[in-house]
Scaffold this motif. Structure first.
Motif, PDB file in Angstrom:
ATOM      1  N   HIS A  47       0.863  -1.175   0.000  1.00  0.00           N
ATOM      2  CA  HIS A  47       0.000   0.000   0.000  1.00  0.00           C
ATOM      3  C   HIS A  47       0.898   1.223   0.000  1.00  0.00           C
ATOM      4  O   HIS A  47       1.667   1.448   0.947  1.00  0.00           O
ATOM      5  N   ARG A  50       4.629   1.413   1.359  1.00  0.00           N
ATOM      6  CA  ARG A  50       4.891   0.410   2.385  1.00  0.00           C
ATOM      7  C   ARG A  50       4.528  -0.999   1.920  1.00  0.00           C
ATOM      8  O   ARG A  50       3.612  -1.184   1.124  1.00  0.00           O
ATOM      9  N   TYR A  52       3.283  -4.127   4.134  1.00  0.00           N
ATOM     10  CA  TYR A  52       2.903  -4.586   5.463  1.00  0.00           C
ATOM     11  C   TYR A  52       3.189  -6.084   5.566  1.00  0.00           C
ATOM     12  O   TYR A  52       2.859  -6.859   4.653  1.00  0.00           O
ATOM     13  N   ALA A 404       6.207  -3.197   9.096  1.00  0.00           N
ATOM     14  CA  ALA A 404       6.156  -2.608   7.764  1.00  0.00           C
ATOM     15  C   ALA A 404       7.561  -2.394   7.234  1.00  0.00           C
ATOM     16  O   ALA A 404       8.486  -2.070   7.986  1.00  0.00           O
ATOM     17  N   TRP A 415       6.775   1.832  11.946  1.00  0.00           N
ATOM     18  CA  TRP A 415       5.367   1.461  12.197  1.00  0.00           C
ATOM     19  C   TRP A 415       5.280   0.064  12.794  1.00  0.00           C
ATOM     20  O   TRP A 415       5.861  -0.888  12.257  1.00  0.00           O
ATOM     21  N   PHE A 426      -4.406  -8.339   5.824  1.00  0.00           N
ATOM     22  CA  PHE A 426      -4.307  -6.889   5.896  1.00  0.00           C
ATOM     23  C   PHE A 426      -5.269  -6.254   4.894  1.00  0.00           C
ATOM     24  O   PHE A 426      -5.560  -6.829   3.837  1.00  0.00           O
ATOM     25  N   VAL A 428      -5.965  -1.813   3.742  1.00  0.00           N
ATOM     26  CA  VAL A 428      -5.718  -0.419   4.087  1.00  0.00           C
ATOM     27  C   VAL A 428      -6.764   0.445   3.400  1.00  0.00           C
ATOM     28  O   VAL A 428      -7.074   0.263   2.220  1.00  0.00           O
ATOM     29  N   SER A 429      -7.302   1.389   4.155  1.00  0.00           N
ATOM     30  CA  SER A 429      -8.248   2.346   3.602  1.00  0.00           C
ATOM     31  C   SER A 429      -8.082   3.663   4.351  1.00  0.00           C
ATOM     32  O   SER A 429      -8.211   3.695   5.584  1.00  0.00           O
ATOM     33  N   VAL A 433      -5.263   0.874   8.946  1.00  0.00           N
ATOM     34  CA  VAL A 433      -4.786  -0.441   8.537  1.00  0.00           C
ATOM     35  C   VAL A 433      -5.642  -1.474   9.267  1.00  0.00           C
ATOM     36  O   VAL A 433      -5.644  -1.528  10.499  1.00  0.00           O
ATOM     37  N   TYR A 434      -6.387  -2.274   8.517  1.00  0.00           N
ATOM     38  CA  TYR A 434      -7.193  -3.335   9.103  1.00  0.00           C
ATOM     39  C   TYR A 434      -6.377  -4.628   9.135  1.00  0.00           C
ATOM     40  O   TYR A 434      -5.688  -4.968   8.168  1.00  0.00           O
ATOM     41  N   VAL A 435      -6.445  -5.364  10.258  1.00  0.00           N
ATOM     42  CA  VAL A 435      -5.706  -6.616  10.394  1.00  0.00           C
ATOM     43  C   VAL A 435      -6.651  -7.711  10.878  1.00  0.00           C
ATOM     44  O   VAL A 435      -7.561  -7.467  11.669  1.00  0.00           O
ATOM     45  N   ILE A 455      -2.648   4.317  10.611  1.00  0.00           N
ATOM     46  CA  ILE A 455      -1.643   4.085   9.570  1.00  0.00           C
ATOM     47  C   ILE A 455      -0.331   4.809   9.856  1.00  0.00           C
ATOM     48  O   ILE A 455       0.722   4.403   9.361  1.00  0.00           O
TER      49      ILE A 455
END
Length: 886
Positions: A47, A50, A52, A404, A415, A426, A428-429, A433-435, A455
């Motif tokens: 993303h 990066r 992740y 990251a 991070w 993962f 990303v929005s 960062v959703y995990v 993020i």
């Protein structure tokens, strides 16, 4: 590697690379000292700038291999070749160099199976004795290195290897226990462990815990049999000796015929215990390491009291009485390894390595790089201290299950967050960062299987969908986060393996297609959610492993490609959905574990990589699909777990980095490919669980040949360009190790026909160096993989100098030296010593020879396993271990 026969003047090829991958200048560092982790990687996501990284990792950082060399004063790293594996024993060679033993397959890029010699310049020498099993203990005399190696049944084999020729003799083996410690004093070799019997030739000798052997012949010394506990458990882990006394440490209650608790002093002439202080019978401590100097015996272990004084895991004892001296630094964890150099005692174990003044106990300001495993060995001499541990565990940054990397050069970014479980997905929005995974807490707060992180900082947000089981896939579209996995409830409400929650609040949405088995992958495109997994029903309709679901209402659409086995990853590109997994068909059409499916019709295109095993993950660049998994063939060509194919047709590219374990995740960075999984090697270099690889470019048309040759003039570097416009931008660089430091050769290249050549006339005979080709463009730099060679030197005796690659897929390159013209035979032996294949025979001239053998082509490789290559010539027989993996 010496590749020149003294009877020949023709140059021989040392290494060959027909094509090599391109690499921008900024990405040079990850290949030379690639970043790694200390545990498997399950997921990667690109993303922005990066990458992740998530999985079981506890650390993310540079790979130093299984051993590092540190400055004896400061602890700073000194140059040292990477070790592809675990180092369990290190000893000085007395000349500024070192012997290493352990469980490894490469050292400094050279094939060395479980034992190696490093010279004073930190270069791998040609010394490579063939011993069977993980090397656990080493000790050296003036003429020999004595080696204890693990063998099946929890026992050990004892070898003697000549320090010059590497000729090996098997002295003995144990029954009912291992050899854990060795010591040489004069003409005697002392052996200690938890064994009860020694087998010498065909004769068994009872000598529980310790024995004395003639160092030259291996014969047992008659009358020296101190004996450990005859009725209970015993283990001797340390031994030290002088001319009159032998000291043993471990866990036992009697030794030398007397009650002695975990440490004892024995008469060197007969093995009887001498009068010496012993702790009381209630003691249950263990002594792990001993170092003897003059009248002081330094001891390390897990004790809190030793020599009639309170001592925290570390003590100095008077060798005449066994009583503790005033010296009392103490360490915080069990002390398993000691080494004494000059006036400093170095210590390692279940604590950060430490150093103390050997006279006063004052701490030294010595701080080597941290290791995330226990320290397995330590050795000091002069200005260098070597520290060994588990593979690639030194110097890493703590990252608890997720971290990251910079997407361009792979450096570790600050991070981070702290997950108490495996990260599997993962997304990303915006600023989030959703995990997802199988964790219960993030940053110390309860978040069941799914969470959202800032993020910028990794800080946990309040967002909390609260899944009751693993979340393996996340996709974000607008104000909705779609979740897939193995859960059956979200926020206490029924949702079978797939659900939708609000991006702002984490609240459960009514969207509920429901599937009957695990969802491994999710993507959203064009108002549709595509789900892949191992399910057979979605939204009440038959949908084999792949389904298209309306993103608003949750209705399952008519689109139905029906792969015949699990789907692991998805990606949309234009009108196509790229799919990978375990399947061999999509509907009625054969497809080898990956397919490109029309988003309208559900029919696969001609794209077909034909992978021989499951494809776990892939990444798409402009023209190339990079795929990773469990395969070893793609389009019937060898590709070990990772490959690159044409994005339109699936035709195989020449790109072939080769990794030795399952690839679980692939991501495309800026001109580099990130691969994560369960592997430990990238070719012949250590890359634990995470590799940063140069991408597949049009470089195959830039350089069509790069090779090294050995001639009487020196090392010849030869290359050929597809387009001569690049000829003025080429430069050859040289280094002592494949990791660098690199310096340019000042010799101007010569143009000979279609080839360019440079001769390195300053390379020392017999010493390996590494060379690479660098081509500079206005805004980019291409760098080849490093190649190894050494200038020739006279052959001094019979030697089986190189067997590669290890492991082999059935093709072997074998180099050997003959001291004179004679008859020779090369055979492949199994572990029982039986001839499995005949490789070569006949009369050969004196000097270096090389044989290429393909057992697979000759249909005579008996199967995968451990074998030995045996050379018989000039009245002698020598052998080297090899591993064949078909």
């Amino acid at each position: 590697m010496n590749l020149t026969s003294p009877s020949m003047n023709l140059p021989l090829i040392a290494a060959l690379l027909l094509t090599f991958p391109a690499l921008p200048c900024a990405a040079q560092a990850p290949l030379a000292g690639a970043h790694t982790t200390n545990a498997p990687v399950h997921t990667l996501l690109r993303h922005g700038a990066r990458i992740y990284v998530g999985g079981e990792i506890g650390a993310l950082g540079p790979a130093y291999g299984g051993a590092v060399a540190t400055n004896a004063i400061t602890g700073e790293l000194s140059g040292f070749p990477n070790v592809a594996g675990t180092v369990r024993a290190i000893i000085s060679d007395g000349n500024g160099g070192w012997y290493l033993g352990g469980d490894f397959v490469f050292v400094g890029g050279s094939s060395r199976v479980n034992i190696a010699h490093i010279d004073a310049s930190h270069l791998v020498t040609a010394w490579a004795p063939a011993v069977n099993g993980t090397v656990t203990t080493l000790v050296a005399s003036d003429s020999n290195v004595y080696i204890a190696a693990a063998i099946p049944g929890g026992n050990s084999a004892l070898y003697k290897a000549d320090r010059h020729s590497a000729d090996v003799s098997r002295l003995a083996e144990t029954t009912n226990g291992e050899i854990r410690a060795l010591a040489v004093c004069g003409s005697r070799l002392y052996v200690a462990g938890d064994f009860r019997m020694l087998l010498r030739d065909t004769t068994y000798f009872e000598s529980p815990g310790a024995a004395a052997l003639d160092a030259a012949t291996g014969d047992l010394i008659a009358g020296w049999s101190p004996g450990s506990d005859s009725e209970g458990q015993h283990s001797v882990e340390a031994i030290a000796a002088n001319d009159s006394l032998v000291f043993v440490g471990g866990y036992f209650k009697s030794f030398g015929g007397q009650s002695r608790y975990s440490i004892a002093a024995l008469d060197a002439s007969n093995g009887n215990a001498v009068p010496w202080y012993s702790e009381d019978s209630l003691s249950t401590f263990r002594v792990r390491s001993l170092v003897l100097r003059d009248s002081t015996l330094y001891a390390g272990g897990n004790f809190l009291r030793l020599g009639n004084q309170n001592r925290q895991k570390l003590a100095a004892l008077d060798i005449r009485t066994g009583l503790a001296r005033d010296w009392n630094p103490g360490v915080s964890g069990e002390c398993a390894h000691l080494s004494l150099a000059g006036s400093t005692l170095y210590c390692a174990g279940q604590f950060a390595p430490a150093a103390f003044d050997a006279m006063t106990g004052a701490p030294r300001d010595w701080h080597p790089p941290p290791s995330l495993s226990d320290y397995l060995t330590l050795a000091a001499a002069d200005s260098i201290v070597y520290v060994g541990a588990g593979m690639n565990t030194f110097g890493a940054s703590i990252r608890n299950r997720l971290g990251a990397l910079d997407a361009q050069i792979g450096i570790v970014e600050p991070w981070t967050a702290n997950s108490e479980g495996t990260i599997k997905a993962f997304a990303v929005s915006g600023s989030v960062v959703y995990v997802g995974g199988n964790f219960r807490r993030i940053n110390g707060e309860v978040r069941n299987h799914v969470a959202a992180l800032d993020i910028a900082t990794g800080a946990l947000t309040a967002w909390n969908p609260d899944a009751d089981n693993d979340v393996e896939a996340i996709a974000v579209s607008g104000g909705t986060v779609y979740l897939g996995g193995d859960f059956t409830q979200i926020q206490g409400q029924f949702r079978s393996r797939i659900a939708a929650v609000d991006t702002a609040t984490g609240g459960l949405l009514p969207w509920n297609p429901s599937v009957d088995a695990t969802v491994h992958a999710l993507i959203t495109t064009g108002g549709t959610v595509y789900a892949g997994g191992n399910f057979s029903v979605a939204g009440g309709q038959l949908r084999s492993r792949l389904a298209a679901i309306d993103s608003a209402g949750g209705a399952v659409l008519d689109w139905n490609p029906s792969p015949n086995n699990d789907v692991y990853a998805l990606a949309a590109r234009g009108p196509l959905l790229y799919v990978c997994g375990r399947f061999s068909r999509v509907g009625e059409i054969k497809r080898g574990r990956m397919a490109a499916i029309d988003l309208i019709s559900g029919v696969p295109t001609m794209f077909d990589p034909k992978a021989s095993g499951p494809v776990r993950s892939f990444a798409l660049s402009a023209n190339t699909a990079y795929l990773g998994g469990e395969f070893d063939l793609v389009s019937d060509e060898s590709r070990s777990r990772i490959a690159a194919v044409d994005i339109a047709t699936g035709a195989l590219r020449s790109w072939n980095p080769g990794l030795n374990g399952t690839i679980r995740a692939v991501a495309f960075g800026d001109n580099v490919v990130f691969a994560g999984g369960d592997f430990e090697l990238n070719g012949n270099l250590p890359r634990s669980y995470l590799a940063v690889l140069p991408d597949e470019r049009a470089t195959a048309t830039l350089v069509t040949l790069l090779q090294l040759e050995i001639s009487n003039e020196g090392v010849v570097i030869r290359w050929r360009l597809a387009d001569e416009q690049w000829s003025t931008r080429c430069q050859i660089e040289k280094a002592a190790t494949p990791e660098g430091t690199w310096s340019a050769l000042v010799t101007e290249p010569e143009h000979r026909g279609s080839d360019w050549t440079v001769i390195d006339r300053e390379q020392s005979p017999g010493r390996s160096c590494w060379y690479r080709l660098v081509i500079n463009d206005a805004d980019r730099t291409w760098i080849s993989n490093p190649l190894e060679a050494s200038a020739s030197h006279p052959v001094v005796g019979l030697a089986l100098s190189n067997v590669s690659p290890i492991p082999s897929n059935g093709h072997l390159t074998i180099s050997f030296d003959l001291p004179r013209e004679c008859e020779m035979t090369l055979t492949l032996l199994d572990l029982q010593g039986r001839i499995a294949a005949r490789i070569a025979s006949g009369r050969r001239s004196a000097g270096r020879h090389r044989v290429e053998w393909s057992g697979a082509a000759l249909r005579n490789v008996p199967g995968s396993g451990i074998y030995f290559i045996r050379l018989q010539a000039a009245g002698k027989s020598i052998a080297r271990r090899c591993v064949i993996a078909l």
